[in-house]
Design a protein around this motif. Structure first.
Motif, PDB file in Angstrom:
ATOM      1  N   THR A  34      15.278  84.216  22.625  1.00 27.50           N
ATOM      2  CA  THR A  34      14.394  84.010  23.763  1.00 27.50           C
ATOM      3  C   THR A  34      13.075  83.527  23.338  1.00 27.50           C
ATOM      4  O   THR A  34      12.978  83.147  22.109  1.00 27.50           O
ATOM      5  N   ALA A  35      12.169  82.755  24.188  1.00 25.00           N
ATOM      6  CA  ALA A  35      11.132  82.124  23.685  1.00 25.00           C
ATOM      7  C   ALA A  35      10.253  82.917  22.697  1.00 25.00           C
ATOM      8  O   ALA A  35       9.762  82.434  21.712  1.00 25.00           O
ATOM      9  N   LEU A  36      10.058  84.221  23.055  1.00 19.03           N
ATOM     10  CA  LEU A  36       9.203  84.995  22.478  1.00 19.03           C
ATOM     11  C   LEU A  36       9.898  85.131  20.873  1.00 19.03           C
ATOM     12  O   LEU A  36       9.080  85.202  20.066  1.00 19.03           O
ATOM     13  N   GLU A  37      11.165  85.349  20.901  1.00 25.75           N
ATOM     14  CA  GLU A  37      11.761  85.582  19.544  1.00 25.75           C
ATOM     15  C   GLU A  37      11.630  84.399  18.630  1.00 25.75           C
ATOM     16  O   GLU A  37      11.393  84.480  17.505  1.00 25.75           O
ATOM     17  N   LYS A  38      11.733  83.261  19.369  1.00 23.10           N
ATOM     18  CA  LYS A  38      11.572  81.972  18.477  1.00 23.10           C
ATOM     19  C   LYS A  38      10.387  81.748  18.024  1.00 23.10           C
ATOM     20  O   LYS A  38       9.988  81.352  16.792  1.00 23.10           O
ATOM     21  N   GLU A  71      11.216  70.852  18.333  1.00 19.78           N
ATOM     22  CA  GLU A  71      11.599  70.486  19.993  1.00 19.78           C
ATOM     23  C   GLU A  71      11.402  71.601  20.598  1.00 19.78           C
ATOM     24  O   GLU A  71      11.886  72.238  21.617  1.00 19.78           O
ATOM     25  N   LEU A  72      10.166  72.642  20.378  1.00 21.59           N
ATOM     26  CA  LEU A  72       9.855  73.686  21.145  1.00 21.59           C
ATOM     27  C   LEU A  72       8.896  73.266  22.134  1.00 21.59           C
ATOM     28  O   LEU A  72       8.043  72.512  21.918  1.00 21.59           O
ATOM     29  N   PRO A  73       8.910  73.839  23.531  1.00 28.26           N
ATOM     30  CA  PRO A  73       8.182  73.346  24.503  1.00 28.26           C
ATOM     31  C   PRO A  73       6.667  74.201  24.194  1.00 28.26           C
ATOM     32  O   PRO A  73       6.343  74.804  25.249  1.00 28.26           O
ATOM     33  N   VAL A  74       6.009  73.647  23.480  1.00 26.08           N
ATOM     34  CA  VAL A  74       4.738  74.452  22.747  1.00 26.08           C
ATOM     35  C   VAL A  74       3.619  73.069  23.100  1.00 26.08           C
ATOM     36  O   VAL A  74       3.980  71.836  22.559  1.00 26.08           O
ATOM     37  N   PHE A  75       2.513  73.282  23.574  1.00 26.59           N
ATOM     38  CA  PHE A  75       1.643  72.180  24.133  1.00 26.59           C
ATOM     39  C   PHE A  75       0.136  73.008  23.684  1.00 26.59           C
ATOM     40  O   PHE A  75      -0.167  74.112  23.828  1.00 26.59           O
ATOM     41  N   ALA A  76      -0.731  71.998  23.549  1.00 29.94           N
ATOM     42  CA  ALA A  76      -2.224  72.382  23.742  1.00 29.94           C
ATOM     43  C   ALA A  76      -2.512  72.929  25.291  1.00 29.94           C
ATOM     44  O   ALA A  76      -2.117  72.377  26.030  1.00 29.94           O
ATOM     45  N   LEU A 128      -2.510  77.380  22.229  1.00 33.68           N
ATOM     46  CA  LEU A 128      -1.450  76.815  22.625  1.00 33.68           C
ATOM     47  C   LEU A 128      -0.794  77.200  23.936  1.00 33.68           C
ATOM     48  O   LEU A 128      -0.883  78.612  23.915  1.00 33.68           O
ATOM     49  N   VAL A 129      -0.005  76.792  24.352  1.00 28.52           N
ATOM     50  CA  VAL A 129       0.803  77.200  25.706  1.00 28.52           C
ATOM     51  C   VAL A 129       2.471  76.939  25.550  1.00 28.52           C
ATOM     52  O   VAL A 129       2.891  75.832  25.081  1.00 28.52           O
ATOM     53  N   TYR A 130       3.162  78.132  25.761  1.00 33.28           N
ATOM     54  CA  TYR A 130       4.748  77.896  25.646  1.00 33.28           C
ATOM     55  C   TYR A 130       4.869  77.702  27.036  1.00 33.28           C
ATOM     56  O   TYR A 130       4.919  78.711  27.628  1.00 33.28           O
ATOM     57  N   SER A 131       5.478  76.631  27.548  1.00 32.77           N
ATOM     58  CA  SER A 131       6.079  76.375  28.653  1.00 32.77           C
ATOM     59  C   SER A 131       7.608  76.388  28.889  1.00 32.77           C
ATOM     60  O   SER A 131       8.227  75.955  27.896  1.00 32.77           O
ATOM     61  N   VAL A 170       4.469  78.300  32.584  1.00 34.58           N
ATOM     62  CA  VAL A 170       3.875  78.753  31.536  1.00 34.58           C
ATOM     63  C   VAL A 170       4.369  80.195  31.316  1.00 34.58           C
ATOM     64  O   VAL A 170       4.540  81.163  32.060  1.00 34.58           O
ATOM     65  N   LEU A 171       5.066  80.438  30.058  1.00 32.52           N
ATOM     66  CA  LEU A 171       5.769  81.793  29.873  1.00 32.52           C
ATOM     67  C   LEU A 171       4.425  82.696  29.101  1.00 32.52           C
ATOM     68  O   LEU A 171       4.519  83.910  29.276  1.00 32.52           O
TER      69      LEU A 171
END
Length: 289
Positions: free
Chosen positions: A122-126, A181-186, A195-198, A213-214
């Motif tokens: 999952t995104a959180l596990e990554k 290549e993780l969808p993380v942004f300012a 930062l935001v994980y989307s 936004v996750l």
């Protein structure tokens, strides 16, 4: 221009004629960063403080002019690669710094994280894996007990000492996420190194944002993860006028602007007004349209 011509030119900085010195200064400035090594050697060998001061003024002007050109070019080209922007800031203070020095180090961390990742996570596990490798294995943390040291903002020094301020750690984190290549942004909330994980699959149109936004990440707190409620708390605490874009991914260059602002503050706190004003002017120059 060969070395003998450069040395002859630099020697004229001690000329009694102000017009000659002015023309020499103009010529040296046009040569730019390439003359910095010879100027530094000339400073070391200068026999008078007056000449040293003239050389130092030239060195500083060349550094900041080159840094401004670098950053303006980065902005024009989209300013997506946050590592490149941080490198240009660091090269102002360390003109002989190589991009590969920083990039190779981050590539080593990227490989360590990548080996632990899989499509089934999952995104959180990554993010937990990235946090573990960056903060536990490599031991990056907030700099104490000297939080206003300018070294905390220069990424090469942050890497060397494994310590930085919230801005430089956010840049380091984002640079790694970009490499993976993780969808993380300012995040868009101003003045915060969050930062935001989307989830890019949830983005249906420009006018339909927010559901992608996750969660949010705070690299200054060892990659702590939190939800929208914390952003709302920050907005209330800082008495900001709530804006929809505060909760959404923002441009990478905002972190670089914050990094330069941190240097303005650091040098000011240390009583180095001239350096502080230089970075303030740099910030103004690269944000003007």
């Amino acid at each position: 221009m060969d070395r003998s011509e450069v040395l002859a030119l630099i020697s004229l900085l001690d000329d009694a004629d102000a017009i000659v010195r002015g023309k020499v200064t103009e010529t040296i400035l046009k040569q730019g960063r390439s003359l910095l090594p010879e100027l530094q050697r000339a400073w070391d060998e200068a026999e008078s403080y007056q000449v040293q001061n003239r050389i130092d003024d030239l060195i500083q002007e060349i550094k900041f002019s080159a840094g401004k050109d670098d950053l303006q070019g980065w902005m024009r080209n989209g300013s997506q690669n946050v590592l490149e922007g941080a490198f240009y800031v660091a090269r102002i203070q360390f003109p002989e710094l190589s991009y590969n020095t920083i990039d190779d180090f981050l590539e080593g961390i990227r490989k360590s994280v990548w080996l632990e990742l899989s499509d089934g996570l999952t995104a959180l596990e990554k993010i937990r894996i990235l946090n573990y490798i960056l903060f536990e294995v490599n031991r990056f943390s907030i700099a104490q007990p000297d939080p206003v040291n300018p070294d905390n903002s220069y990424l090469n020094r942050v890497i060397e000492q494994r310590k930085g301020n919230p801005v430089s750690l956010a840049i380091l984190y984002l640079a790694l996420a970009q490499k993976l290549e993780l969808p993380v942004f300012a995040a868009g909330v101003p003045g915060e190194c969050i930062l935001v994980y989307s989830d890019p699959w949830a983005q249906t149109s420009v006018g339909d944002k927010g559901s992608e936004v996750l969660f949010y990440i705070d690299p200054g707190k060892q990659g702590a993860v939190f939800g929208r409620e914390e952003i709302e708390r920050i907005i209330r605490h800082r008495k900001l006028d709530p804006q929809p874009y505060y909760y959404l991914p923002g441009p990478s260059h905002e972190l670089i602007m914050s990094l330069i602002g941190e240097l303005v503050f650091s040098y000011e706190e240390r009583g180095l007004k001239f350096r502080s004003n230089q970075f303030r002017a740099l910030l103004k120059a690269i944000t003007e349209k």
